[in-house]
Every structure is written in structure tokens, then in C-alpha cells.
Design a protein around this motif. Structure first.
Motif, PDB file in Angstrom:
ATOM      1  N   LEU A   1       3.486  27.723  87.691  1.00 52.52           N
ATOM      2  CA  LEU A   1       4.162  28.214  86.496  1.00 52.52           C
ATOM      3  C   LEU A   1       5.602  27.704  86.440  1.00 52.52           C
ATOM      4  CD1 LEU A   1       4.150  30.019  83.979  1.00 52.52           C
ATOM      5  CD2 LEU A   1       4.782  31.933  85.447  1.00 52.52           C
ATOM      6  N   ILE A   4       5.561  23.994  85.434  1.00 49.97           N
ATOM      7  CA  ILE A   4       5.249  23.793  84.021  1.00 49.97           C
ATOM      8  C   ILE A   4       6.467  24.093  83.160  1.00 49.97           C
ATOM      9  CG2 ILE A   4       3.864  24.637  82.085  1.00 49.97           C
ATOM     10  CD1 ILE A   4       1.608  25.194  84.104  1.00 49.97           C
ATOM     11  N   GLU A   5       7.075  25.258  83.387  1.00 45.58           N
ATOM     12  CA  GLU A   5       8.205  25.657  82.557  1.00 45.58           C
ATOM     13  C   GLU A   5       9.455  24.826  82.841  1.00 45.58           C
ATOM     14  OE1 GLU A   5       8.062  27.717  79.981  1.00 45.58           O
ATOM     15  OE2 GLU A   5       5.917  27.756  80.407  1.00 45.58           O
ATOM     16  N   ARG A  45       0.508  23.090  77.687  1.00 39.83           N
ATOM     17  CA  ARG A  45       1.397  24.064  78.322  1.00 39.83           C
ATOM     18  C   ARG A  45       0.879  25.503  78.253  1.00 39.83           C
ATOM     19  NH1 ARG A  45       7.408  25.395  75.964  1.00 39.83           N
ATOM     20  NH2 ARG A  45       7.928  27.159  77.338  1.00 39.83           N
ATOM     21  N   THR A  49       0.022  27.753  81.539  1.00 42.70           N
ATOM     22  CA  THR A  49       0.744  29.004  81.757  1.00 42.70           C
ATOM     23  C   THR A  49      -0.224  30.162  81.968  1.00 42.70           C
ATOM     24  OG1 THR A  49       2.603  28.215  80.415  1.00 42.70           O
ATOM     25  CG2 THR A  49       2.430  30.592  80.769  1.00 42.70           C
ATOM     26  N   ALA A  52      -1.794  29.820  85.413  1.00 47.11           N
ATOM     27  CA  ALA A  52      -0.829  30.195  86.454  1.00 47.11           C
ATOM     28  C   ALA A  52      -0.632  31.708  86.489  1.00 47.11           C
ATOM     29  CB  ALA A  52       0.504  29.494  86.204  1.00 47.11           C
ATOM     30  N   ALA A  53      -0.565  32.338  85.310  1.00 55.38           N
ATOM     31  CA  ALA A  53      -0.419  33.795  85.256  1.00 55.38           C
ATOM     32  C   ALA A  53      -1.643  34.485  85.849  1.00 55.38           C
ATOM     33  CB  ALA A  53      -0.208  34.244  83.808  1.00 55.38           C
ATOM     34  N   THR A 106       2.802  41.465  87.715  1.00 54.40           N
ATOM     35  CA  THR A 106       2.633  40.100  87.212  1.00 54.40           C
ATOM     36  C   THR A 106       3.510  39.858  85.994  1.00 54.40           C
ATOM     37  OG1 THR A 106       0.358  40.021  88.029  1.00 54.40           O
ATOM     38  CG2 THR A 106       0.972  38.431  86.333  1.00 54.40           C
ATOM     39  N   ILE A 110       6.520  37.049  85.805  1.00 51.74           N
ATOM     40  CA  ILE A 110       6.504  36.005  84.778  1.00 51.74           C
ATOM     41  C   ILE A 110       7.768  36.086  83.915  1.00 51.74           C
ATOM     42  CG2 ILE A 110       5.320  35.224  82.688  1.00 51.74           C
ATOM     43  CD1 ILE A 110       2.694  36.009  84.016  1.00 51.74           C
TER      44      ILE A 110
END
Length: 218
Positions: A1, A4-5, A45, A49, A52-53, A106, A110
Motif C-alpha cells: 500500500l 502504491i500510494e 491503483r 489499494t 493491500a487493504a 485496518t 490505512i
């Protein structure tokens, strides 16, 4: 995550600096091809995401469920007596004692990741994420299920309004910031540039500013 971000943040910051530091032309092939390439890559994306979450949720879930409260048995589920006496109470206990706390943690993780990454280039959007995380932490400290449940609903509603509804309103404030959308297109006739998700047309997608072939050459 984080990868990606962070990638999206660096691309977004680079594009912002290019568009602010020097004049650029709508027929600048190198710039538009790079923008098209970034837009194509960032199409994936949201899916990355979400995956990943889900991975974070699974790790937190397994860390909380040290007593194996969460289980599933098909034979018991098909048996009405076993289902009512054993499986249904076990599922309810798993939801309250394991799944919901894992979901809360979580969401906090995030929100903190988004706040940390986007503080570099989208401070207002990062403040929204940071506020979400801090209020969630206060809700967790109360140790009240109802309070945490209300926070989860309120946080989901507010973030949906901020990132999805607000940019589409006609009186959206000029200082509004999203989480670094890299959408990039142009009008097929005038070649007017539309940068960012909120600037894209609501109807059918318009042609990109550069073709895929041009983007692959860079």
C-alpha cells in the motif's frame, strides 16, 4: 500500500511542479505521453489499494484471533440444530470480538498511511485522513462497541462525501484537494487539457492526450 500510494504521490508531485514551474503546450508530445502513461498505470491503483487493504485486514485478523474464535464448518452449517446451537453463536462472537476490531485497526492504519504519504503534496486531503485516524483512535480508547461502530459509519460517510461527492458539486471550494488523481485527457476537438479526476467529463470518456504507442516510447 505504501509503495502504491508513494508512487502516485511522486508522479502527482512531479506533474504539479511541471505545470507550475514552466509554461507547457498542449501539443508537447513528451509531456502528454508521460501523463498518458501515468494515467494508464494508475488505472490499477484502486485495485491494488483494495488488495493491500485486504492483506492488512487479514494480518490484523489473524493477530487478534489467537484463540481461533473464527471458524467455519459446512457439515455444521447444513445441520439445523448444530447451526443454531454452535455455528451461529460462534459467527456472532467472531464478528464482535475479532472481525470488527480488525476492521477498525485496518481503517486506522490505512488512514495514517494516506495521511503520511499525501502530506507531501496534498495537505488538505492528508488532514482529512489524519483527522479520520485521530477520531478513530479516540473511539477505540473508549472501548465501547457502539461508539466505534458509529465512528466507522461516520468516517465512511464523511470520506465518501469529501472524495466523491464534493468535487462534483458546482460550488466546490477552490482549495479542495483529492488524493492525487492522475487522470488526464483532452477534448477531441479543442484539445483542452483536463487534469485530475474531478476535471474529467461526466459522460463518455474523451480521447487521451497521447496514444498508448506514444506512451510506450518513453
Amino acid at each position: 500500500l505504501i509503495w502504491i500510494e508513494a508512487t502516485a504521490m511522486f508522479w502527482r508531485r512531479s506533474r504539479d511542479l511541471l505545470m507550475q514551474a514552466e509554461p507547457w503546450r498542449k501539443d508537447d508530445v513528451e509531456f502528454t505521453a508521460q501523463a498518458a502513461k501515468e494515467s494508464q498505470w494508475m488505472f490499477w491503483r484502486p485495485y491494488g489499494t483494495v488488495l493491500a487493504a485486504a492483506g492488512i485486514l487479514d494480518c490484523v485478523w489473524r493477530g487478534i484471533d489467537v484463540f481461533d474464535k473464527c471458524f467455519w464448518n459446512w457439515a455444521c452449517w447444513l445441520n439445523l440444530d448444530c447451526n443454531l446451537r454452535i455455528l451461529t453463536p460462534a459467527v456472532a462472537e467472531c464478528t464482535i470480538d475479532v472481525f470488527f476490531p480488525a476492521l477498525m485497526l485496518t481503517a486506522l492504519v490505512i488512514a495514517l498511511i494516506f495521511a503520511a504519504v499525501w502530506s507531501c503534496t496534498r495537505p488538505y486531503a492528508a488532514l482529512v485522513c489524519l483527522g479520520t485516524a485521530l477520531t478513530g483512535l479516540l473511539a477505540v480508547l473508549t472501548l465501547e462497541f457502539f461508539t466505534c461502530f458509529l465512528w466507522l459509519l461516520a468516517a465512511a460517510a464523511f470520506n465518501y462525501f469529501w472524495f466523491k461527492v464534493l468535487p462534483g458539486l458546482p460550488d466546490c471550494p477552490e482549495w479542495y484537494e483529492d488524493l492525487g488523481s492522475l487522470a488526464f485527457s483532452s477534448h477531441p476537438a479543442t484539445r483542452a487539457i483536463r487534469d485530475g479526476e474531478s476535471a474529467q467529463p461526466a459522460g463518455p470518456k474523451e480521447v487521451p492526450v497521447a496514444s498508448s504507442a506514444e506512451a510506450r516510447t518513453l
